[in-house]
Motif scaffolding. Structure first.
Motif, PDB file in Angstrom:
ATOM      1  N   ALA A  96       0.834  -1.207   0.000  1.00 45.27           N
ATOM      2  CA  ALA A  96       0.000   0.000   0.000  1.00 45.27           C
ATOM      3  C   ALA A  96       0.867   1.254   0.000  1.00 45.27           C
ATOM      4  N   LYS A  97       1.993   1.203   0.713  1.00 41.40           N
ATOM      5  CA  LYS A  97       2.880   2.370   0.811  1.00 41.40           C
ATOM      6  C   LYS A  97       3.784   2.524  -0.402  1.00 41.40           C
ATOM      7  N   GLU A  98       4.335   1.398  -0.888  1.00 31.73           N
ATOM      8  CA  GLU A  98       5.403   1.454  -1.877  1.00 31.73           C
ATOM      9  C   GLU A  98       5.062   0.850  -3.235  1.00 31.73           C
ATOM     10  N   GLY A  99       3.926   0.189  -3.353  1.00 27.81           N
ATOM     11  CA  GLY A  99       3.585  -0.505  -4.586  1.00 27.81           C
ATOM     12  C   GLY A  99       4.236  -1.873  -4.647  1.00 27.81           C
ATOM     13  N   LEU A 100       3.970  -2.581  -5.714  1.00 28.21           N
ATOM     14  CA  LEU A 100       4.539  -3.917  -5.899  1.00 28.21           C
ATOM     15  C   LEU A 100       5.949  -3.805  -6.479  1.00 28.21           C
ATOM     16  N   PRO A 101       6.937  -4.395  -5.804  1.00 24.68           N
ATOM     17  CA  PRO A 101       8.295  -4.343  -6.353  1.00 24.68           C
ATOM     18  C   PRO A 101       8.510  -5.413  -7.432  1.00 24.68           C
ATOM     19  N   GLY A 102       9.262  -5.081  -8.441  1.00 22.99           N
ATOM     20  CA  GLY A 102       9.661  -6.055  -9.462  1.00 22.99           C
ATOM     21  C   GLY A 102       8.494  -6.798 -10.070  1.00 22.99           C
ATOM     22  N   ASP A 103       8.637  -8.126 -10.134  1.00 21.95           N
ATOM     23  CA  ASP A 103       7.616  -8.982 -10.730  1.00 21.95           C
ATOM     24  C   ASP A 103       6.628  -9.545  -9.712  1.00 21.95           C
ATOM     25  N   HIS A 104       6.698  -9.084  -8.478  1.00 26.07           N
ATOM     26  CA  HIS A 104       5.800  -9.616  -7.450  1.00 26.07           C
ATOM     27  C   HIS A 104       4.349  -9.363  -7.818  1.00 26.07           C
ATOM     28  N   HIS A 105       3.515 -10.349  -7.562  1.00 26.99           N
ATOM     29  CA  HIS A 105       2.069 -10.213  -7.653  1.00 26.99           C
ATOM     30  C   HIS A 105       1.461 -11.274  -6.753  1.00 26.99           C
ATOM     31  N   PHE A 106       0.244 -11.039  -6.317  1.00 24.58           N
ATOM     32  CA  PHE A 106      -0.349 -11.877  -5.278  1.00 24.58           C
ATOM     33  C   PHE A 106      -1.683 -12.460  -5.720  1.00 24.58           C
ATOM     34  N   TYR A 107      -1.878 -13.732  -5.398  1.00 25.90           N
ATOM     35  CA  TYR A 107      -3.171 -14.382  -5.471  1.00 25.90           C
ATOM     36  C   TYR A 107      -3.663 -14.468  -4.027  1.00 25.90           C
ATOM     37  N   ILE A 108      -4.816 -13.893  -3.750  1.00 28.40           N
ATOM     38  CA  ILE A 108      -5.364 -13.920  -2.398  1.00 28.40           C
ATOM     39  C   ILE A 108      -6.741 -14.572  -2.469  1.00 28.40           C
ATOM     40  N   THR A 109      -6.901 -15.670  -1.734  1.00 29.25           N
ATOM     41  CA  THR A 109      -8.168 -16.384  -1.690  1.00 29.25           C
ATOM     42  C   THR A 109      -8.810 -16.136  -0.334  1.00 29.25           C
ATOM     43  N   PHE A 110     -10.103 -15.810  -0.366  1.00 24.84           N
ATOM     44  CA  PHE A 110     -10.813 -15.540   0.883  1.00 24.84           C
ATOM     45  C   PHE A 110     -12.236 -16.070   0.810  1.00 24.84           C
ATOM     46  N   ARG A 111     -12.818 -16.266   2.001  1.00 27.84           N
ATOM     47  CA  ARG A 111     -14.189 -16.737   2.133  1.00 27.84           C
ATOM     48  C   ARG A 111     -15.144 -15.583   1.864  1.00 27.84           C
ATOM     49  N   THR A 112     -15.993 -15.710   0.878  1.00 25.90           N
ATOM     50  CA  THR A 112     -16.988 -14.679   0.609  1.00 25.90           C
ATOM     51  C   THR A 112     -18.202 -14.826   1.517  1.00 25.90           C
ATOM     52  N   ASP A 113     -18.352 -16.005   2.130  1.00 27.25           N
ATOM     53  CA  ASP A 113     -19.483 -16.211   3.030  1.00 27.25           C
ATOM     54  C   ASP A 113     -19.178 -15.772   4.469  1.00 27.25           C
ATOM     55  N   ASN A 114     -17.998 -15.199   4.694  1.00 26.48           N
ATOM     56  CA  ASN A 114     -17.680 -14.608   5.989  1.00 26.48           C
ATOM     57  C   ASN A 114     -18.551 -13.364   6.143  1.00 26.48           C
ATOM     58  N   SER A 115     -19.229 -13.231   7.274  1.00 25.24           N
ATOM     59  CA  SER A 115     -20.200 -12.141   7.454  1.00 25.24           C
ATOM     60  C   SER A 115     -19.558 -10.756   7.421  1.00 25.24           C
ATOM     61  N   ASP A 116     -18.244 -10.655   7.655  1.00 22.80           N
ATOM     62  CA  ASP A 116     -17.581  -9.360   7.658  1.00 22.80           C
ATOM     63  C   ASP A 116     -17.005  -8.961   6.302  1.00 22.80           C
ATOM     64  N   VAL A 117     -17.018  -9.867   5.337  1.00 25.38           N
ATOM     65  CA  VAL A 117     -16.542  -9.555   3.988  1.00 25.38           C
ATOM     66  C   VAL A 117     -17.575  -8.660   3.315  1.00 25.38           C
ATOM     67  N   LYS A 118     -17.084  -7.578   2.709  1.00 23.67           N
ATOM     68  CA  LYS A 118     -17.978  -6.664   1.990  1.00 23.67           C
ATOM     69  C   LYS A 118     -17.537  -6.607   0.531  1.00 23.67           C
ATOM     70  N   ILE A 119     -18.373  -7.178  -0.320  1.00 26.81           N
ATOM     71  CA  ILE A 119     -18.147  -7.171  -1.759  1.00 26.81           C
ATOM     72  C   ILE A 119     -19.488  -6.876  -2.431  1.00 26.81           C
ATOM     73  N   PRO A 120     -19.482  -6.433  -3.673  1.00 26.17           N
ATOM     74  CA  PRO A 120     -20.744  -6.165  -4.362  1.00 26.17           C
ATOM     75  C   PRO A 120     -21.618  -7.427  -4.428  1.00 26.17           C
ATOM     76  N   PRO A 121     -22.931  -7.260  -4.341  1.00 24.89           N
ATOM     77  CA  PRO A 121     -23.849  -8.410  -4.347  1.00 24.89           C
ATOM     78  C   PRO A 121     -23.671  -9.350  -5.543  1.00 24.89           C
ATOM     79  N   TYR A 122     -23.403  -8.806  -6.737  1.00 25.13           N
ATOM     80  CA  TYR A 122     -23.261  -9.689  -7.900  1.00 25.13           C
ATOM     81  C   TYR A 122     -22.015 -10.566  -7.791  1.00 25.13           C
ATOM     82  N   LEU A 123     -20.969 -10.080  -7.108  1.00 24.25           N
ATOM     83  CA  LEU A 123     -19.785 -10.916  -6.905  1.00 24.25           C
ATOM     84  C   LEU A 123     -20.062 -11.993  -5.856  1.00 24.25           C
TER      85      LEU A 123
END
Length: 172
Positions: A28-55
């Protein structure tokens, strides 16, 4: 003697989540260095997750996002991260508590973390990656790398689908 036991599993999970939190705060502070990139998997059925309804409708149990070329407004604190990503060319804001995470992977350095979740255990060795030829000895990181290589070929003009499906991370 006392019947209380040390909760090592919980302590290790908290330590691993702090690694992801630190990585996201640095990004968040410095951006992604070099070729780094992230796959992040999370539970959408967690009650605290906030995503658009269609997603949430499209991904009722879990979702994998990729932080690579286009993301905005990344913020990470001790309990959650927020990010804006493009879905079908529409910018959407996601709010994900760290307690909802089930996977983090940076294929550029073959680094991955898997979080135990009482409801699901994902990315096991028998995970299927649709559209990717699988060798019996291939590891998850090998298969993710094949997906990345396939996408790189598509960017260079090859025909193909450049969408990573969630099915590739679901336990069958």
């Amino acid at each position: 003697m006392n019947d209380i036991t040390i909760q090592y599993d919980e302590m290790v999970q908290n330590a691993l989540l702090s690694v992801v939190r630190d990585i996201l705060q640095q990004t968040a502070k410095e951006g992604l260095p070099g070729d780094h990139h992230f796959y992040i998997t999370f539970r959408t059925d967690n009650s605290d997750v906030k995503i658009p309804p269609y997603l949430r409708e499209r991904y009722p149990d879990e979702m994998t996002i990729v932080l690579q070329n286009q993301f905005w407004d990344l913020l990470a604190d001790d309990k959650h991260f927020e990010i804006s990503l493009s879905f079908n060319r529409k910018k959407e804001h996601l709010y994900v508590p760290f307690s909802a995470l089930i996977g983090f992977f940076d294929p550029s350095v073959d680094f991955g973390l898997h979080f135990h979740n009482n409801e699901v255990d994902v990315m096991e060795e028998d995970t299927e990656f649709p559209g990717i030829e699988q060798d019996d000895g291939a590891t998850i990181s090998d298969l993710v790398q094949k997906q990345d290589d396939q996408k790189a070929g598509e960017k260079s003009g090859d025909d193909g689908d450049n969408v990573v499906t969630l099915d590739s991370f679901r336990k069958k």
